[in-house]
Design an enzyme around this catalytic site. Structure first.
Site, PDB file in Angstrom:
ATOM      1  CB  SER A 130     -11.268  17.169  -7.438  1.00 57.01           C
ATOM      2  OG  SER A 130     -12.301  16.370  -6.902  1.00 57.01           O
ATOM      3  CD  GLU A 360      -9.359  12.305   3.887  1.00 57.64           C
ATOM      4  OE1 GLU A 360      -9.412  13.494   3.544  1.00 57.64           O
ATOM      5  OE2 GLU A 360      -8.731  11.902   4.862  1.00 57.64           O
TER       6      GLU A 360
END
Length: 380
Positions: A130, A360
């Site tokens: 992240s 994603e």
């Protein structure tokens, strides 16, 4: 905004349905999931499905993102396992199309559109998932070449792909502004791969990727030095819409199974679908899928018109993947004990759905993006 499929989109949907029925399902039944399905991938190119939203001048279909997500959802709904392949393949195409030089576009995009070259996107590292701006892979300019050193993990198509879009640090200490993006071709000396990882429920080909003094031409830089983070985030904004599409396809497949099963399974002298408890579950599943699909369509609609869409893309990804996880879990519940058996389809769909909440940008990251955009709009 029109919610119905256009004539062209309906033709694409039928093309996909025919392809999956006639070729994809027989292929998997015969060959299994161990090897990458090169014949099926090549066929996507022959059918004009491997570069749907990219310019015709580079071999693409020249269609909009709304048509693209129609194909991705349908490929996934029908259980082809090709929706995610196409989605991942599309990320390097998007990056080269948006940020690449004319030479790079001519070299890679037509062959990728024909499915002669497979693409991969290499961003994630052991300590930078992240926190994508915190990558450690380095790219050092030496004369007219860059020398890459580092490691990427969880790279879908790793070891199989021909073209890798790689994010690496070119200027240390500048955070996101020190990241650049590069094209690295399979077979380049110093490019190596780890063992195949096996994400739960997925026949993906995912590996670690290593750069051990991997030397590439200076011309393989995409855009300018320091633009890599922008390149990656631009690609991920669009990629979130495609993850929504494949997640909705998974949810729809699970719902279709559960709805049909509810009319076949008998308990207490009648079909379980006649019981209000099951009916309420089915109603919630259908409503959740439709709501997520409409947000996804709005995000694609905005993108097709050149309007800002990153907020809606994050909303679509969040809603679609959370919905897919809930719908597949509820499908297992409707099947009862049979739902946990590998002889029945819904347990695999539940395991496949989970990855959507992670890739994603995790759904926690999506909530951060959504909140940030909402507050930005208020302050403006």
């Amino acid at each position: 905004m029109d919610y119905t499929l256009t004539e062209d989109q309906e033709q694409l949907r039928r093309l996909v349905e025919d392809f999956v029925t006639r070729e994809v399902k027989p292929y998997w039944e015969k060959h299994g999931y161990e090897d990458f399905p090169w014949p099926l991938f090549r066929k996507l190119g022959e059918l004009g499905l491997a570069a749907i939203p990219f310019p015709t001048e580079y071999g693409g279909g020249g269609l909009d993102y709304s048509s693209y997500i129609t194909v991705l959802e349908e490929l996934t709904r029908l259980g082809s396992h090709l929706g995610s392949v196409l989605s991942v393949h599309g990320l390097p195409q998007l990056i080269i199309n948006h940020f690449g030089t004319e030479t790079q576009k001519q070299k890679y995009l037509p062959a990728m559109a024909r499915a002669e070259l497979l693409g991969a996107f290499a961003l994630t590292e052991p300590h930078a998932g992240s926190d994508a701006a915190n990558i450690n892979t380095r790219a050092e300019l030496r004369g007219d070449k860059y020398l890459l050193r580092g490691q990427k993990i969880w790279i879908t198509h790793g070891g199989e792909a021909d073209v890798y879009i790689v994010m690496a640090v070119t200027e240390k200490g500048k955070g996101a502004r020190g990241v650049s993006s590069f094209v690295v071709e399979k077979g380049t000396p110093g490019l190596a791969f780890g063992k195949r990882e096996r994400p739960m429920g997925l026949p993906h080909h995912t590996r670690e990727v290593f750069f051990e003094d991997c030397e590439i031409p200076r011309g393989n830089l995409i855009g300018r030095e320091g633009e890599g983070f922008k390149v990656a985030m631009t690609a991920l904004d669009s990629g979130r819409i495609t993850v929504a599409a494949t997640s909705i396809g998974t949810a729809q497949q699970a719902f279709d199974h559960a709805l049909r099963y509810s009319t076949e399974r008998k308990a207490f002298g009648k079909a379980i679908g006649d019981f209000q408890g099951i009916q309420f579950m089915l109603a919630d599943m259908a409503a959740g899928i439709e709501a997520a699909r409409l947000v996804m369509k709005k995000a694609a609609w905005l993108r097709d018109r050149g309007l800002p869409f990153n907020l809606e893309a994050s909303m679509a990804k969040l809603l679609a993947t959370d919905t897919s996880m809930k719908v597949t879990t509820d499908a297992v519940q409707i099947y009862g004990g049979y739902g946990t058996s590998e002889d029945y389809p819904v347990q695999a769909l539940m395991r496949e759905a989970k990855i959507g909440q992670i890739v994603e940008g995790t759904n926690q990251i999506q909530r951060m993006i959504i909140a940030r955009e909402l507050l930005k709009k208020l302050r403006q």
